[in-house]
Design a protein around this motif. Sequence first.
Motif, PDB file in Angstrom:
ATOM      1  N   GLY A 107       0.795  -1.229   0.000  1.00  0.00           N
ATOM      2  CA  GLY A 107       0.000   0.000   0.000  1.00  0.00           C
ATOM      3  C   GLY A 107       0.820   1.268   0.000  1.00  0.00           C
ATOM      4  O   GLY A 107       0.258   2.364  -0.063  1.00  0.00           O
ATOM      5  N   LYS A 108       2.142   1.141   0.049  1.00  0.00           N
ATOM      6  CA  LYS A 108       2.984   2.340   0.066  1.00  0.00           C
ATOM      7  C   LYS A 108       3.058   3.018  -1.297  1.00  0.00           C
ATOM      8  O   LYS A 108       3.478   4.173  -1.394  1.00  0.00           O
ATOM      9  CB  LYS A 108       4.399   1.981   0.544  1.00  0.00           C
ATOM     10  CG  LYS A 108       4.465   1.517   1.996  1.00  0.00           C
ATOM     11  CD  LYS A 108       5.885   1.123   2.376  1.00  0.00           C
ATOM     12  CE  LYS A 108       5.948   0.596   3.807  1.00  0.00           C
ATOM     13  NZ  LYS A 108       7.314   0.139   4.159  1.00  0.00           N
ATOM     14  N   VAL A 109       2.654   2.288  -2.342  1.00  0.00           N
ATOM     15  CA  VAL A 109       2.687   2.816  -3.706  1.00  0.00           C
ATOM     16  C   VAL A 109       1.388   2.440  -4.407  1.00  0.00           C
ATOM     17  O   VAL A 109       0.883   1.319  -4.240  1.00  0.00           O
ATOM     18  CB  VAL A 109       3.888   2.236  -4.503  1.00  0.00           C
ATOM     19  CG1 VAL A 109       3.823   2.665  -5.959  1.00  0.00           C
ATOM     20  CG2 VAL A 109       5.205   2.658  -3.880  1.00  0.00           C
ATOM     21  N   ILE A 110       0.835   3.367  -5.179  1.00  0.00           N
ATOM     22  CA  ILE A 110      -0.336   3.041  -5.980  1.00  0.00           C
ATOM     23  C   ILE A 110      -0.231   3.720  -7.341  1.00  0.00           C
ATOM     24  O   ILE A 110       0.153   4.885  -7.441  1.00  0.00           O
ATOM     25  CB  ILE A 110      -1.656   3.447  -5.273  1.00  0.00           C
ATOM     26  CG1 ILE A 110      -2.862   2.965  -6.093  1.00  0.00           C
ATOM     27  CG2 ILE A 110      -1.733   4.952  -5.015  1.00  0.00           C
ATOM     28  CD1 ILE A 110      -4.182   3.025  -5.339  1.00  0.00           C
ATOM     29  N   THR A 111      -0.534   2.949  -8.386  1.00  0.00           N
ATOM     30  CA  THR A 111      -0.556   3.466  -9.753  1.00  0.00           C
ATOM     31  C   THR A 111      -2.007   3.615 -10.178  1.00  0.00           C
ATOM     32  O   THR A 111      -2.797   2.665 -10.038  1.00  0.00           O
ATOM     33  CB  THR A 111       0.189   2.523 -10.703  1.00  0.00           C
ATOM     34  OG1 THR A 111       1.563   2.435 -10.286  1.00  0.00           O
ATOM     35  CG2 THR A 111       0.144   3.030 -12.134  1.00  0.00           C
ATOM     36  N   VAL A 112      -2.364   4.776 -10.689  1.00  0.00           N
ATOM     37  CA  VAL A 112      -3.766   5.074 -10.983  1.00  0.00           C
ATOM     38  C   VAL A 112      -3.893   5.777 -12.331  1.00  0.00           C
ATOM     39  O   VAL A 112      -2.960   6.430 -12.800  1.00  0.00           O
ATOM     40  CB  VAL A 112      -4.388   5.962  -9.883  1.00  0.00           C
ATOM     41  CG1 VAL A 112      -4.628   5.170  -8.620  1.00  0.00           C
ATOM     42  CG2 VAL A 112      -3.497   7.167  -9.576  1.00  0.00           C
ATOM     43  N   GLU A 113      -5.074   5.645 -12.920  1.00  0.00           N
ATOM     44  CA  GLU A 113      -5.380   6.359 -14.156  1.00  0.00           C
ATOM     45  C   GLU A 113      -6.182   7.609 -13.827  1.00  0.00           C
ATOM     46  O   GLU A 113      -6.751   7.732 -12.731  1.00  0.00           O
ATOM     47  CB  GLU A 113      -6.107   5.434 -15.125  1.00  0.00           C
ATOM     48  CG  GLU A 113      -5.206   4.335 -15.649  1.00  0.00           C
ATOM     49  CD  GLU A 113      -5.816   3.533 -16.784  1.00  0.00           C
ATOM     50  OE1 GLU A 113      -5.048   3.046 -17.628  1.00  0.00           O
ATOM     51  OE2 GLU A 113      -7.062   3.383 -16.820  1.00  0.00           O
ATOM     52  N   PRO A 114      -6.255   8.567 -14.764  1.00  0.00           N
ATOM     53  CA  PRO A 114      -6.784   9.901 -14.428  1.00  0.00           C
ATOM     54  C   PRO A 114      -8.279   9.984 -14.160  1.00  0.00           C
ATOM     55  O   PRO A 114      -8.746  10.995 -13.645  1.00  0.00           O
ATOM     56  CB  PRO A 114      -6.408  10.742 -15.656  1.00  0.00           C
ATOM     57  CG  PRO A 114      -6.254   9.761 -16.765  1.00  0.00           C
ATOM     58  CD  PRO A 114      -5.702   8.526 -16.138  1.00  0.00           C
ATOM     59  N   GLY A 115      -9.041   8.916 -14.457  1.00  0.00           N
ATOM     60  CA  GLY A 115     -10.479   8.974 -14.236  1.00  0.00           C
ATOM     61  C   GLY A 115     -10.940   8.484 -12.887  1.00  0.00           C
ATOM     62  O   GLY A 115     -12.140   8.487 -12.599  1.00  0.00           O
ATOM     63  N   LEU A 116     -10.014   8.076 -12.025  1.00  0.00           N
ATOM     64  CA  LEU A 116     -10.382   7.645 -10.671  1.00  0.00           C
ATOM     65  C   LEU A 116     -10.556   8.856  -9.757  1.00  0.00           C
ATOM     66  O   LEU A 116      -9.774   9.805  -9.815  1.00  0.00           O
ATOM     67  CB  LEU A 116      -9.311   6.724 -10.094  1.00  0.00           C
ATOM     68  CG  LEU A 116      -9.350   5.264 -10.554  1.00  0.00           C
ATOM     69  CD1 LEU A 116      -8.046   4.564 -10.203  1.00  0.00           C
ATOM     70  CD2 LEU A 116     -10.528   4.530  -9.930  1.00  0.00           C
ATOM     71  N   ILE A 117     -11.558   8.819  -8.913  1.00  0.00           N
ATOM     72  CA  ILE A 117     -11.807   9.886  -7.947  1.00  0.00           C
ATOM     73  C   ILE A 117     -10.852   9.721  -6.759  1.00  0.00           C
ATOM     74  O   ILE A 117     -10.574   8.603  -6.323  1.00  0.00           O
ATOM     75  CB  ILE A 117     -13.271   9.853  -7.487  1.00  0.00           C
ATOM     76  CG1 ILE A 117     -14.198  10.194  -8.663  1.00  0.00           C
ATOM     77  CG2 ILE A 117     -13.519  10.807  -6.326  1.00  0.00           C
ATOM     78  CD1 ILE A 117     -15.668   9.957  -8.378  1.00  0.00           C
ATOM     79  N   GLY A 118     -10.354  10.835  -6.224  1.00  0.00           N
ATOM     80  CA  GLY A 118      -9.387  10.794  -5.138  1.00  0.00           C
ATOM     81  C   GLY A 118      -9.867  10.000  -3.940  1.00  0.00           C
ATOM     82  O   GLY A 118      -9.138   9.154  -3.399  1.00  0.00           O
ATOM     83  N   GLY A 119     -11.085  10.261  -3.483  1.00  0.00           N
ATOM     84  CA  GLY A 119     -11.626   9.534  -2.347  1.00  0.00           C
ATOM     85  C   GLY A 119     -11.783   8.052  -2.622  1.00  0.00           C
ATOM     86  O   GLY A 119     -11.619   7.206  -1.729  1.00  0.00           O
TER      87      GLY A 119
END
Length: 378
Positions: A107-119
């Motif tokens: 959980g120390k690193v997460i890769t995300v795409e731009p359409g995910l909501i922050g919360g």
Amino acid sequence: KKRAQAFKEEAMASGAVKAANVFTDPVRTFAYGTDASFYRLIPKMVLKVETEAEIRALLPLAKKHGTPVTFRAAGTSLSGQAVTDSILLKLSHTGKNWRRHAIGDDGKVITVEPGLIGGEVNRLLGAYAKRNDCDTTYRLGPDPASIDSCMIGGIVNNNSSGMCCGVAQNTYHTLKDLRVVFADATVLDTSDPESRRAFRYDSPFGKKLCEGVSALAREVQADAELTALINRKFSIKCTTGYAINALVDVSPDEPVEMIKKLMVGSEGTFGFVSRATYNTVEEHPFKASTFILYPSFHEAGTATAALKRGGSCAAIEVFDRAALHEAEKDAKMVDLVPGLAGCNKPCAGLLVECRGSTTDELEANMAGALATLEAAGV
């Protein structure tokens, strides 16, 4: 209009975008062209983009036809970054597109795409910790007030911060890697050593850009007065636009790293962020907050400065008289804060939060905050 029409025709004919995802009618251009700001621009057309491949096809066409494009994620910014009277490329409400994620290192690193909501990202991290019986839960560093509405695309491109993260845990300081599409369709993935090498040495666009930012960094770092000014400006939250502190923080011999950091806060004017990897921060399970009322802004300011120096508080938010007047309308707030109702100008309030990994740490921080205020005489 002719340029926009030519762009539309070629984009659809070439398959760069699905015909069903192109909107030019007045109702939807008005609706999709609205963001959370008070600015009003109606786009000539709205394109719902679903993949990075579409972005890579569309950006060169936009350049060819001289049609500016604006990217829109959730459109929650109050400053008008997501409105345009040209071409709007919209990421939200495109099904499962732009919503992939991958969590690593407990959980120390997460890769995300731009359409995910922050919360939503924070909830994914929380569920991961619970599912894997992790000792520590992590979250994104940025904690804007709109975190349950804003998307990663906007969080990166606006360098979103928040009441608790300040400047220490904003995107600039917690970003690990980016994948970016530039205007000529060149892609840079900073997590891939080969992509970094090819961008710097093989790509004509990348090579020129790397040489340019390196030269600029050398010039800035040779100017002690300018370096000090940039450091001072970016030590506080009231900065917008390109993260030019990258020109000070990064060696001129590392242009790709500098470009990665310059993307932060660029508001979509530098390139399109198709993926971001964050170093997350600890989500403290124990928190406590209090509201302190002061008879003047001077005393509230003195208390704020003292608490900041003391380091026991996670967040301090100032309430001016106008904010206090609004708080007076809430019966629960009036009950919680003696003296709130009818307090005279120029009183001010502080909303203070302490956190801890354990109850003992929380209590120690609370005691430290109280001791700091007593020592400061406020």
